[in-house]
Design a protein around this motif. Structure first.
Motif, PDB file in Angstrom:
ATOM      1  N   TYR A 212       0.832  -1.202   0.000  1.00 14.89           N
ATOM      2  CA  TYR A 212       0.000   0.000   0.000  1.00 14.89           C
ATOM      3  C   TYR A 212       0.872   1.260   0.000  1.00 14.89           C
TER       4      TYR A 212
ATOM      5  N   GLY B 295      -7.544  -3.392   0.313  1.00 14.59           N
ATOM      6  CA  GLY B 295      -7.585  -3.833   1.702  1.00 14.59           C
ATOM      7  C   GLY B 295      -8.889  -4.528   2.039  1.00 14.59           C
TER       8      GLY B 295
ATOM      9  N   VAL C  73      -4.674  -6.474   8.649  1.00 17.58           N
ATOM     10  CA  VAL C  73      -4.808  -5.737   7.391  1.00 17.58           C
ATOM     11  C   VAL C  73      -5.560  -4.431   7.615  1.00 17.58           C
TER      12      VAL C  73
ATOM     13  N   LEU D 275      -4.068  -0.777   6.748  1.00 16.73           N
ATOM     14  CA  LEU D 275      -4.763   0.212   5.921  1.00 16.73           C
ATOM     15  C   LEU D 275      -4.833   1.560   6.629  1.00 16.73           C
TER      16      LEU D 275
END
Length: 732
Positions: A267, A304, A333, A337
């Motif tokens: 990410y 995500g 996760v 995020l």
């Protein structure tokens, strides 16, 4: 190229009104940083307690409704859960009188052991094998009581046993095996797993970021953000384990570390790539970050969300060890995020452009991706897109033929390690002279008034050793109308023959002793029940994951055909990854087989993580298609995202590959297969299949979205590459 030299005017406006501005505003960035510092200060100490909250009891790995689980729970009324530990003595030429005297002395010392759950007083008398004269081997059993702290107890307990019996010598070999010895070797394999995986994953990320950014300073920002995410996730998981009944074990804690590092870094890479693009178009770095978040944020969120949804679907699994993974990894996760969409952009705008040193993206400078290797790759694909995607699909289908080599029928204990620890060698020695299941019997719970019928039925079942079926010493024979019995298997408890014996015993008891209400447990029965649960989970979890991911793609792309194509490419990639992995496992690594849960876990990880790269590419294609048309948008999107997605794939593959540092075959296989699948998604699916399919199908790929109804001739012509750099901030 005069328009490149003319700097665009600074833009402002729309993004200031967006949510993105709250993260990277001139003063709100400090608020975000302050909140994270406070949170880490409070949660940091709790994250270090996660290992203490792990519960590795056998019952927490089994299906909740299985027979073996019922036996474990019911047998607690007769005795605490235990791991019999077997000490095996062998002299190939035959045990001497001195050996027998030594064994007697060892038994006396074993009976004095009481620490770490050892019940030394219940140590059995030596049992000598009867096949040879003089006897060449002897075995002694000592019980070990276990609980939620089983893995903390078993290693020091086996160390105490080893200190009592010594290492042998002068031709006498001494081994520690049985469930106690085996679990000690497993526990040692997991010992320090969090720190081992953390250091390995961090090393992979650092190297990948250095190669990607060629900046010794920039890599610290994503690294700090990912470590903050991991710390927070571990603390939250610890709190839920302590106060909300969440079950955490060594498996889920280890995968949590790798997943947060891999997904979090992905990410970060994707966001910083878009931020760098916007820095070339906007003089104000706050405005550039707000626009980068505004444009890349939905794709990151959708990515995500697919992983979180896939992890949460695991909660429907019947196998407890699989179901327990779901909430733990979803939390990881989710926190990754949050950190990468708040802390990470705040840190980037705080430090400014210098963090990209030595290749700082100056305002008005040219975007290198527009003429880079991926732009040229797109040009080649555009010449014959149908040929490219057909060839790619055929190649992946051919690789998937390796699935015929897959042996996901479970790993025996002997095949579970990449090496050969003492318990495996000792087990092999024990099996040469004694019934192989002697240290790990079947456990039968039945109505006490039917005990004789149960004993007769089980004794007559093929695969049961010619040893009396009795209640072992130290266990109540009868309680509340129920009886506890143990039966010795002829075969290795983790072998397929032993599993067949469990089925025969259960069938025989149901037919010949129906009034006994007999249930069969023990290690072998537990393996049988786990295999059954995995088969059921495969049929339930895989379709649920596909449905969840498909719904997210439809909501994100506002289309149906494109999500179907993306899902198809990922499924094909999964099959190819399993095929390649199976070939390597059989012919390179020489692994005996795969764990029964291997296909399901690899599927969930690859579909959830592999679809990420398709999401990043597809959302960029759609964004560009609204300005340039679908085909030109596909080429522009590939050029813009190619480098960063490649880097992200290498990072994710590398982080999962660190599972190979663990001595357990099951972890090594999962890490290898996921790494291979991610690389296929990165270099073949995303760069070839998806791009070629979009170029071949054109605007119809967005059906039933209005974008699909735009006639091909009406699509706007491609803009010059330089014109993009003069665009202002758009609002979507």
């Amino acid at each position: 190229m005069s328009d490149v030299q003319q700097k665009p005017q600074p833009q402002s406006g729309g993004t200031r009104r967006g949510v993105a501005w709250l993260v990277c505003g001139r003063w709100t960035k400090w608020v975000v940083l302050g909140l994270w510092v406070v949170a880490l200060g409070a949660l940091g100490p709790l994250s270090m307690k996660l290992a203490d909250a792990q519960d590795n009891q056998t019952v927490n790995w089994l299906p909740k409704s299985a027979e073996s689980t019922q036996v474990l729970r019911e047998s607690e009324d007769f005795r605490p859960e235990q791991m019999p530990t077997v000490i095996v003595y062998e002299r190939a030429s035959g045990l001497t009188d001195a050996d027998r005297a030594r064994i007697d002395e060892d038994v006396a010392q074993l009976r004095a052991l009481t620490d770490h759950g050892l019940r030394g007083a219940e140590t059995t008398d030596p049992q000598y094998e009867e096949r040879n004269s003089p006897a060449r081997a002897a075995q002694v059993l000592i019980p070990l009581t276990v609980g939620s702290d089983a893995w903390e107890r078993v290693v020091p307990a086996v160390d105490d046993i080893r200190e009592a019996v010594g290492d042998g010598g002068n031709g006498l070999d001494v081994y520690i095996t049985g469930p106690g010895g085996a679990n000690a070797d497993f526990a040692e394999g997991f010992e320090g797993i969090d720190s081992t995986l953390l250091m390995a994953a961090a090393s992979v990320v650092v190297i990948a970021l250095l190669v990607t950014y060629r900046s010794p300073t920039l890599l610290f920002v994503p690294l700090i953000s990912v470590i903050a995410a991991l710390t927070t996730a571990q603390a939250l998981v610890y709190l839920l384990a302590e106060h909300a009944g969440l079950t955490v074990n060594g498996q889920s804690a280890g995968i949590l570390t790798v997943l947060v590092f891999g997904a979090g870094t992905d990410y970060a890479l994707l966001l910083v790539a878009r931020y760098r693009e916007e820095l070339r178009r906007h003089e104000d770095r706050h405005e550039a970050m707000a626009l980068a978040l505004h444009r890349a944020g939905p794709a990151v969120l959708a990515s995500g969300a697919t992983v979180i949804a896939a992890m949460l679907v695991l909660m429907f699994a019947e196998l407890s060890s699989t179901a327990g993974l779901g909430p733990v990894l979803a939390i990881g996760v989710g926190v990754a995020l949050l950190a990468l969409l708040t802390l990470f952009p705040a840190l980037l705008v705080i430090v400014g452009r210098w963090i990209f040193w030595p290749a700082r993206p100056h305002f008005g400078s040219a975007e290198p991706t527009e003429t880079g290797v991926w732009a040229r790759t797109g040009g080649r694909i555009a010449r014959r897109p149908r040929t490219v995607w057909v060839a790619g699909a055929v190649a992946l289908a051919a690789l998937s033929m390796g699935l015929m080599q897959l042996k996901a029928a479970g790993l025996s204990y002997e095949d579970s390690f990449t090496g050969r620890p003492d318990s495996i060698v000792g087990g092999e020695v024990q099996a040469r002279y004694f019934p192989a299941g002697g240290g790990d019997p079947l456990v039968i719970m039945a109505n006490a008034d039917q005990a004789d019928q149960v004993k007769e039925t089980v004794s007559a079942t093929p695969g049961i050793a010619d040893v009396p079926i009795t209640t072992p010493p130290g266990v109540d024979a009868e309680r509340d109308g129920r009886v506890y019995l143990e039966a010795i298997l002829d075969d290795n408890p983790s072998s397929s023959d032993a599993k067949d014996t469990v089925h025969r015993v259960r069938d025989a008891l149901a037919d010949q002793a129906p009034d006994a209400d007999a249930i069969v447990g023990g290690t072998t029965a537990a393996i049988v029940d786990m295999d059954t649960a995995v088969e059921r989970d495969d049929k339930l979890i895989i379709p649920l994951v596909l449905i969840a991911v498909f719904i997210i793609l439809v909501l994100l792309l506002r289309a149906v055909l494109a999500p179907l194509l993306l899902m198809g490419t990922v499924i094909l990639s999964f099959a190819a990854a399993l095929g390649i992995s199976a070939l390597f496992f059989r012919h390179v690594f020489d692994f005996a087989g795969e764990d029964t849960a291997f296909p399901l876990l690899v599927f969930v990880f690859l579909v959830a993580l592999g679809i990420d790269y398709n999401i990043f590419l597809a959302t960029r294609i759609k964004e560009e298609a609204q300005r340039r048309g679908t085909r030109q948008g596909a080429l522009t999107a590939l050029a813009a995202t190619g480098g960063v997605i490649t880097s992200a794939g290498l990072v994710l593959a590398g982080t999962f590959a660190v599972f190979g540092t663990l001595p357990m075959v099951a972890f090594a296989e999962i890490g290898f297969a996921v790494a291979v699948g991610v690389l296929i998604d990165t270099f073949i699916v995303r760069s070839m299949l998806v791009t070629a399919l979009v170029l071949d199908i054109g605007q119809r790929v967005w059906w039933p979205n209005a974008l699909a109804r735009r006639p091909e001739d009406d699509e706007p012509p491609a803009e010059p590459a330089e014109a993009r750099r003069t665009e202002g901030a758009e609002t979507h």
